[in-house]
Scaffold this motif. Sequence first.
Motif, PDB file in Angstrom:
ATOM      1  N   ASP A 144       0.828  -1.210   0.000  1.00 13.32           N
ATOM      2  CA  ASP A 144       0.000   0.000   0.000  1.00 13.32           C
ATOM      3  C   ASP A 144       0.860   1.257   0.000  1.00 13.32           C
ATOM      4  O   ASP A 144       0.577   2.216  -0.731  1.00 13.32           O
ATOM      5  CB  ASP A 144      -0.930   0.010   1.223  1.00 13.32           C
ATOM      6  N   ILE A 163      -2.792 -12.792  -2.384  1.00 15.59           N
ATOM      7  CA  ILE A 163      -3.962 -12.145  -2.980  1.00 15.59           C
ATOM      8  C   ILE A 163      -5.238 -12.769  -2.425  1.00 15.59           C
ATOM      9  O   ILE A 163      -6.211 -12.065  -2.117  1.00 15.59           O
ATOM     10  CB  ILE A 163      -3.916 -12.267  -4.519  1.00 15.59           C
ATOM     11  N   ARG A 169      -5.773 -11.351   1.022  1.00 10.77           N
ATOM     12  CA  ARG A 169      -6.225  -9.950   0.964  1.00 10.77           C
ATOM     13  C   ARG A 169      -7.697  -9.867   0.594  1.00 10.77           C
ATOM     14  O   ARG A 169      -8.436  -9.043   1.118  1.00 10.77           O
ATOM     15  CB  ARG A 169      -5.387  -9.167  -0.057  1.00 10.77           C
ATOM     16  N   LEU A 170      -8.121 -10.728  -0.323  1.00  9.26           N
ATOM     17  CA  LEU A 170      -9.516 -10.710  -0.743  1.00  9.26           C
ATOM     18  C   LEU A 170     -10.457 -11.195   0.362  1.00  9.26           C
ATOM     19  O   LEU A 170     -11.645 -10.870   0.362  1.00  9.26           O
ATOM     20  CB  LEU A 170      -9.705 -11.577  -1.996  1.00  9.26           C
ATOM     21  N   ARG A 182     -10.651  -7.721   2.428  1.00 11.31           N
ATOM     22  CA  ARG A 182     -11.117  -6.492   1.787  1.00 11.31           C
ATOM     23  C   ARG A 182     -11.785  -6.808   0.464  1.00 11.31           C
ATOM     24  O   ARG A 182     -11.650  -7.910  -0.055  1.00 11.31           O
ATOM     25  CB  ARG A 182      -9.956  -5.517   1.602  1.00 11.31           C
ATOM     26  N   LEU A 240      -8.802  -3.759  -3.397  1.00 12.18           N
ATOM     27  CA  LEU A 240      -7.546  -4.297  -3.911  1.00 12.18           C
ATOM     28  C   LEU A 240      -7.180  -3.632  -5.236  1.00 12.18           C
ATOM     29  O   LEU A 240      -6.012  -3.310  -5.485  1.00 12.18           O
ATOM     30  CB  LEU A 240      -7.672  -5.810  -4.092  1.00 12.18           C
ATOM     31  N   THR A 275      -5.678  -0.328  -4.554  1.00  7.79           N
ATOM     32  CA  THR A 275      -4.298  -0.444  -4.081  1.00  7.79           C
ATOM     33  C   THR A 275      -3.316  -0.503  -5.246  1.00  7.79           C
ATOM     34  O   THR A 275      -2.280   0.159  -5.243  1.00  7.79           O
ATOM     35  CB  THR A 275      -4.119  -1.704  -3.212  1.00  7.79           C
TER      36      THR A 275
END
Length: 373
Positions: free
Chosen positions: A200, A222, A225-226, A229, A234, A237
Amino acid sequence: MRIVFLLVTWLLSVGAMAAPGEVATLDRSTWPEKLNNPTLFDVASRAEILMFARVLLASESLDEPALAQRLGLRTVNMESVNRVRQRLWQRLLTSFNFAQQSCDQDASFCFLVEDMPTLREQAAKFLIGEDSYYIKWAEPSRLFHAQYLDEQLRKAALFPQASSEVDRFGDYERNGDAMHDRLFLLTFDSAANAAPDNTDWVTEYLRKSNMSGTFFVLGKDIQARLAERSVANLQATYSTQCIGVQGWEFRSHSHWQDWQDSVRRSVDLVKSKLPENYVPLFRPPDGQRRSDAEAFFKSQGLHVALWDIDAQDGAGKLKAHQSAQRVLTLMLLWRHGVINFNVKQDGVKTALPWLMTQTAQSGIGWEDCQNAF
């Protein structure tokens, strides 16, 4: 028990012999001039090229046993070493030809170099006098280039049995060799560290600087992260940046039975969730990949993305200021190429701004990630 002890002792001795030496870095404050115009960038570039050429030439006097001893190896692949040496010489000649184009503006380190024999001749007699303006730089630079050369020769000596970025297996593999003079590409590896993840911060810094980089992500990162968020978050970002893959996990793709599935799963995930950012590139973790993988990568429409300039900013290697100074020295040496930072090391938040400041007026350019490779 005695047999076990002897076996352990032998294994430890092999490991000790194979341990790499110190990682090369150079205190740039030893160089007496700021790189605040393209001509002064060329002056510093010519100096680094000649110093590296000097230590490269000297290394050629070592026979195979002496080279193995110097590199801490039992055996060396001399065919690979000689091939890498030849490529290093060619890059040095190309770099010097560009660097000497400003000799009419500043003649420092300008010597007659017309071809490979004259480059080798100048390297053989390259010496900084005790009364030179550059004397404080001379010995630290020589040590840097000797250590850096050993890094490259060690990888070459082990190639292809231990694959790395030092050489390519074919045209489906790309590094920065074909880039234009003074042009560099920023790339960021995910590496094995789960935290901290500075993606980020880095992507925001690049956007504010009107720059882009290629981020090589792990499929499992990934996916994680999903889970935390939204897809939109994403996508925000990575806005204006490029994304390649490093596989599902950060592990060697040279001996992993499921390496093809690792690549495919990661590509499918990134393409489906971040299609605007996806670029068809696979970066092998630590440069380790199979020599017989060309058919697979071509069938997937992928290129293997290697690098030329390594910040060596992995855990415990170099501190932020050291890795930044290493990168700048290698930029001066090679004059173009792909830079590799570790996005999961906090040092990147110090090294990257320092590098931008040092090169802001030097006449270099940063390649748009969409145009790379």
